[in-house]
Scaffold this active site. Structure first.
Site, PDB file in Angstrom:
ATOM      1  N   LYS A   1       9.967  -4.657  21.613  1.00  0.00           N
ATOM      2  CA  LYS A   1       9.200  -3.995  20.547  1.00  0.00           C
ATOM      3  C   LYS A   1       9.612  -4.538  19.181  1.00  0.00           C
ATOM      4  CE  LYS A   1      11.167  -0.553  19.147  1.00  0.00           C
ATOM      5  NZ  LYS A   1      12.038   0.276  18.368  1.00  0.00           N
TER       6      LYS A   1
ATOM      7  N   LYS B   1      15.099  -4.826   9.633  1.00  0.00           N
ATOM      8  CA  LYS B   1      15.658  -4.519  10.963  1.00  0.00           C
ATOM      9  C   LYS B   1      14.968  -5.349  12.053  1.00  0.00           C
ATOM     10  CE  LYS B   1      17.416  -2.489  14.557  1.00  0.00           C
ATOM     11  NZ  LYS B   1      18.733  -2.875  15.037  1.00  0.00           N
TER      12      LYS B   1
HETATM   13  P1  NAD Z   1      16.510   6.121  23.646  1.00  0.00           P
HETATM   14  O1  NAD Z   1      15.303   5.839  24.448  1.00  0.00           O
HETATM   15  O2  NAD Z   1      17.831   6.211  24.302  1.00  0.00           O
HETATM   16  O3  NAD Z   1      16.286   7.500  22.818  1.00  0.00           O
HETATM   17  C1  NAD Z   1      15.070   7.906  22.299  1.00  0.00           C
HETATM   18  C2  NAD Z   1      15.002   9.414  22.462  1.00  0.00           C
HETATM   19  O4  NAD Z   1      13.767   9.888  21.896  1.00  0.00           O
HETATM   20  C3  NAD Z   1      15.019   9.848  23.932  1.00  0.00           C
HETATM   21  O5  NAD Z   1      16.029  10.816  24.131  1.00  0.00           O
HETATM   22  C4  NAD Z   1      13.628  10.421  24.149  1.00  0.00           C
HETATM   23  O6  NAD Z   1      13.594  11.475  25.086  1.00  0.00           O
HETATM   24  C5  NAD Z   1      13.299  10.901  22.749  1.00  0.00           C
HETATM   25  N1  NAD Z   1      11.871  11.077  22.517  1.00  0.00           N
HETATM   26  C6  NAD Z   1      10.841  10.282  22.917  1.00  0.00           C
HETATM   27  N2  NAD Z   1       9.663  10.798  22.495  1.00  0.00           N
HETATM   28  C7  NAD Z   1       9.958  11.935  21.834  1.00  0.00           C
HETATM   29  C8  NAD Z   1       9.178  12.920  21.178  1.00  0.00           C
HETATM   30  N3  NAD Z   1       7.839  12.833  21.131  1.00  0.00           N
HETATM   31  N4  NAD Z   1       9.802  13.969  20.588  1.00  0.00           N
HETATM   32  C9  NAD Z   1      11.152  14.090  20.653  1.00  0.00           C
HETATM   33  N5  NAD Z   1      11.955  13.173  21.260  1.00  0.00           N
HETATM   34  C10 NAD Z   1      11.362  12.134  21.843  1.00  0.00           C
HETATM   35  O7  NAD Z   1      16.521   5.037  22.474  1.00  0.00           O
HETATM   36  P2  NAD Z   1      17.758   4.611  21.562  1.00  0.00           P
HETATM   37  O8  NAD Z   1      18.433   3.459  22.207  1.00  0.00           O
HETATM   38  O9  NAD Z   1      18.519   5.809  21.156  1.00  0.00           O
HETATM   39  O10 NAD Z   1      16.941   4.029  20.300  1.00  0.00           O
HETATM   40  C11 NAD Z   1      16.340   4.880  19.339  1.00  0.00           C
HETATM   41  C12 NAD Z   1      15.799   3.983  18.225  1.00  0.00           C
HETATM   42  O11 NAD Z   1      16.883   3.263  17.643  1.00  0.00           O
HETATM   43  C13 NAD Z   1      14.789   2.936  18.713  1.00  0.00           C
HETATM   44  O12 NAD Z   1      13.816   2.747  17.733  1.00  0.00           O
HETATM   45  C14 NAD Z   1      15.655   1.690  18.887  1.00  0.00           C
HETATM   46  O13 NAD Z   1      14.886   0.496  18.788  1.00  0.00           O
HETATM   47  C15 NAD Z   1      16.660   1.862  17.771  1.00  0.00           C
HETATM   48  N6  NAD Z   1      17.978   1.229  17.959  1.00  0.00           N
HETATM   49  C16 NAD Z   1      18.619   1.271  19.181  1.00  0.00           C
HETATM   50  C17 NAD Z   1      19.875   0.678  19.305  1.00  0.00           C
HETATM   51  C18 NAD Z   1      20.642   0.694  20.615  1.00  0.00           C
HETATM   52  O14 NAD Z   1      21.652  -0.052  20.716  1.00  0.00           O
HETATM   53  N7  NAD Z   1      20.275   1.509  21.612  1.00  0.00           N
HETATM   54  C19 NAD Z   1      20.476   0.054  18.201  1.00  0.00           C
HETATM   55  C20 NAD Z   1      19.807   0.072  16.974  1.00  0.00           C
HETATM   56  C21 NAD Z   1      18.560   0.668  16.871  1.00  0.00           C
END
Ligand code: NAD
Length: 291
Positions: A238, A169
């Site tokens: 990241k 990834k």
């Molecule tokens: P985001 O920041 O929108 O969501 C992360 C969530 O985790 C938030 O709602 C936050 O409040 C919550 N969180 C943080 N710390 C926490 C804790 N200690 N306990 C419980 N909840 C907690 O991020 P996202 O865009 O949804 O991405 C999530 C993951 O997926 C990341 O690792 C990102 O790199 C990956 N990702 C994102 C995308 C994208 O297009 N947004 C695509 C593929 C992968």
């Protein structure tokens, strides 16, 4: 139906949890953002908000969709003593593969298995349930958990032992970021030469420079100034940082990855935590590459 603990209801987690609920899985959900948890439970009959770590003790599966390894490690360290023997963790965040391996070993001490199953495709494919999912871990555990992954994804590939999904990834996101930066530079250079930016994108899309940015991001989020793809620049930085660190660790030259990592990290620092990754298109971000 497996009882699933779902942790992380952000841009990606919310639509993924929604699909699992629609497929009939009983859900226990948690997000550090109390409003995200409240909204999800209010909109999904039967879904429970976790009050503490013990709320996950009946779960067959705990699924994490969190920002990074620091948070994943902290959350699962708290949960591990409460999980039932034989439970499985599906770690779907984009995280550091070496830390995922160490985490899997710590969970195994509690008789809890872990597969890493990060996703690609963004919010659009998360909503549609058509994510690409790359899985690292015991093939037998992967086979057992595959029906759950199939609710959220379309192309599901077992790529190797635990940590392999996270490694691949990060590498994918490095390639994607490099192409985005190359595309942004090309559009600005072409425009300075007097060519219409929309024409530049359309011609590249009919030519060999075509890539995911030219096809799915340039018109949609960049040229129109929307910058709202739903994937933050901080998360992209990241991921590219993880990819760049693999080069030295594995003895593989990855000079360009380091350059892309430096740029995305600098740009993220300059544009702030709320910036979308498509804002790399801005001159302010691109000018950092010359530092
Ligand atoms: P985001 O920041 O929108 O969501 C992360 C969530 O985790 C938030 O709602 C936050 O409040 C919550 N969180 C943080 N710390 C926490 C804790 N200690 N306990 C419980 N909840 C907690 O991020 P996202 O865009 O949804 O991405 C999530 C993951 O997926 C990341 O690792 C990102 O790199 C990956 N990702 C994102 C995308 C994208 O297009 N947004 C695509 C593929 C992968």
């Amino acid at each position: 139906m497996s009882r699933i603990g779902f942790i992380g209801l952000g841009m990606m987690g919310q639509p993924m949890a929604h699909l699992l609920h629609a497929a009939g899985h009983p859900l226990v959900v948690r997000d550090v953002n109390a409003e995200a948890t409240r909204r999800f439970v209010a909109g999904h009959a039967g879904a429970l908000a976790a009050s503490d770590a013990a709320s996950f003790s009946d779960c067959d599966i705990v699924l994490t969709m969190l920002p990074d390894s620091d948070i994943v490690d902290a959350v699962l360290a708290e949960l591990a003593p409460h999980l039932k023997a034989g439970a499985s963790v599906i770690e779907m965040s984009s995280a550091d593969p070496s830390r995922t391996r160490a985490l899997a070993a710590r969970l195994a001490e509690h008789d809890v298995s872990l597969i890493d199953a990060p996703v690609s495709g963004g919010v659009k494919k998360a909503v549609a349930g058509t994510l690409a999912i790359m899985v690292g871990g015991d093939p037998a555990v992967h086979e057992r958990l595959k029906p759950v992954l199939e609710v959220m994804g379309k192309q599901i590939t077992h790529v190797g032992p635990v940590g392999s999904g996270h490694a691949l990834k990060a590498l994918n996101n490095y390639v994607s970021a490099a192409a985005l930066i190359a595309t942004a530079e090309a559009i600005h250079a072409g425009a300075a030469f007097g060519i219409d930016p929309a024409t530049i994108v359309d011609v590249i899309n009919a030519s060999t420079g075509k890539n995911n940015t030219t096809e799915n991001k340039a018109h949609q989020f960049m040229l129109n100034g929307a910058f709202n793809s739903g994937f933050s620049l901080a998360l992209q930085a990241k991921d590219v940082g993880i990819a760049a660190s693999l080069g030295p660790a594995l003895g593989v030259p990855m000079t360009l990855a380091q350059k892309v990592s430096d740029l995305t990290t600098l740009a993220s620092g300059k544009l702030g935590p709320a910036a979308d990754h498509t804002e790399l298109y801005s001159f302010a971000a691109l000018s950092l590459i010359h530092i």
